[in-house]
Design a protein around this motif. Structure first.
Motif, PDB file in Angstrom:
ATOM      1  N   TRP A   5      -3.669  -4.073  -2.156  1.00 59.51           N
ATOM      2  CA  TRP A   5      -3.407  -3.323  -0.939  1.00 59.51           C
ATOM      3  C   TRP A   5      -2.173  -2.460  -1.159  1.00 59.51           C
ATOM      4  O   TRP A   5      -1.126  -2.940  -1.582  1.00 59.51           O
ATOM      5  CB  TRP A   5      -3.181  -4.261   0.240  1.00 59.51           C
ATOM      6  N   LEU A   6      -2.282  -1.164  -0.883  1.00 58.51           N
ATOM      7  CA  LEU A   6      -1.167  -0.238  -1.028  1.00 58.51           C
ATOM      8  C   LEU A   6      -0.732   0.277   0.336  1.00 58.51           C
ATOM      9  O   LEU A   6      -1.569   0.582   1.189  1.00 58.51           O
ATOM     10  CB  LEU A   6      -1.558   0.965  -1.894  1.00 58.51           C
ATOM     11  N   PHE A   7       0.569   0.380   0.521  1.00 59.80           N
ATOM     12  CA  PHE A   7       1.134   0.938   1.739  1.00 59.80           C
ATOM     13  C   PHE A   7       1.506   2.392   1.450  1.00 59.80           C
ATOM     14  O   PHE A   7       2.366   2.677   0.623  1.00 59.80           O
ATOM     15  CB  PHE A   7       2.378   0.149   2.177  1.00 59.80           C
ATOM     16  N   GLU A   8       0.842   3.307   2.114  1.00 56.24           N
ATOM     17  CA  GLU A   8       1.096   4.734   1.935  1.00 56.24           C
ATOM     18  C   GLU A   8       2.366   5.142   2.684  1.00 56.24           C
ATOM     19  O   GLU A   8       2.831   4.440   3.578  1.00 56.24           O
ATOM     20  CB  GLU A   8      -0.098   5.545   2.446  1.00 56.24           C
ATOM     21  N   ASN A   9       2.897   6.316   2.346  1.00 50.61           N
ATOM     22  CA  ASN A   9       4.107   6.829   3.001  1.00 50.61           C
ATOM     23  C   ASN A   9       3.906   7.069   4.489  1.00 50.61           C
ATOM     24  O   ASN A   9       4.845   6.991   5.271  1.00 50.61           O
ATOM     25  CB  ASN A   9       4.552   8.126   2.344  1.00 50.61           C
ATOM     26  N   ASN A  10       2.676   7.355   4.901  1.00 53.63           N
ATOM     27  CA  ASN A  10       2.407   7.626   6.309  1.00 53.63           C
ATOM     28  C   ASN A  10       2.103   6.357   7.109  1.00 53.63           C
ATOM     29  O   ASN A  10       1.664   6.421   8.242  1.00 53.63           O
ATOM     30  CB  ASN A  10       1.249   8.616   6.454  1.00 53.63           C
ATOM     31  N   GLY A  11       2.318   5.180   6.515  1.00 49.41           N
ATOM     32  CA  GLY A  11       2.124   3.919   7.202  1.00 49.41           C
ATOM     33  C   GLY A  11       0.714   3.359   7.130  1.00 49.41           C
ATOM     34  O   GLY A  11       0.439   2.308   7.680  1.00 49.41           O
ATOM     35  N   VAL A  12      -0.179   4.044   6.453  1.00 53.59           N
ATOM     36  CA  VAL A  12      -1.558   3.591   6.318  1.00 53.59           C
ATOM     37  C   VAL A  12      -1.654   2.604   5.157  1.00 53.59           C
ATOM     38  O   VAL A  12      -1.030   2.777   4.118  1.00 53.59           O
ATOM     39  CB  VAL A  12      -2.501   4.792   6.072  1.00 53.59           C
ATOM     40  N   ILE A  13      -2.438   1.555   5.374  1.00 53.30           N
ATOM     41  CA  ILE A  13      -2.682   0.565   4.332  1.00 53.30           C
ATOM     42  C   ILE A  13      -4.093   0.808   3.793  1.00 53.30           C
ATOM     43  O   ILE A  13      -5.028   1.011   4.562  1.00 53.30           O
ATOM     44  CB  ILE A  13      -2.589  -0.867   4.888  1.00 53.30           C
ATOM     45  N   ARG A  14      -4.246   0.799   2.454  1.00 54.32           N
ATOM     46  CA  ARG A  14      -5.582   0.963   1.894  1.00 54.32           C
ATOM     47  C   ARG A  14      -5.760   0.033   0.701  1.00 54.32           C
ATOM     48  O   ARG A  14      -4.798  -0.328   0.035  1.00 54.32           O
ATOM     49  CB  ARG A  14      -5.862   2.398   1.513  1.00 54.32           C
TER      50      ARG A  14
END
Length: 111
Positions: A5-14
């Motif tokens: 699971w990666l946390f993007e800079n815009n707060g989205v988790i993918r």
């Protein structure tokens, strides 16, 4: 389903199923590997150069089996080096195979 699971800079988790491929894609060609012939210090940049080195080390071309492979064998062992016919497809998996079968003569480095 497995992955990271990666946390993007815009707060989205993918979920990333293949994190190694993802990181290589982000870093581009800086992660490209090259095979270096240690005695000469030269990067192997063609199959003709690699064949010259392997022949000097006692490897012989092997013309059997798959026409899509470029192969070498040594009479003194059961080892077989199989490479893709196209040098553009020559990647680190094949490079490490050469390193293992020719200890202290080759090295894989990041470009």
């Amino acid at each position: 389903m497995s992955g990271v699971w990666l946390f993007e800079n815009n707060g989205v988790i993918r979920l990333v199923e293949n994190p190694a491929a993802e990181s290589e894609g982000r870093q581009g060609s800086s992660r490209r590997k090259v095979l270096v012939h240690l005695p000469s210090g030269q990067v192997v940049s063609s199959y003709s150069f690699l064949e010259q080195i392997l022949t000097e080390l006692g490897w012989e071309r092997y013309y059997g089996g798959d026409p899509d492979l470029f192969q070498f064998h040594k009479r003194s062992s059961i080892d077989l080096i199989s490479l893709p016919k196209e040098f553009a497809k020559f990647n680190s998996v094949y490079m490490y195979d050469i390193v293992v079968k020719n200890p202290n003569l080759f090295h894989v480095r990041d470009m």
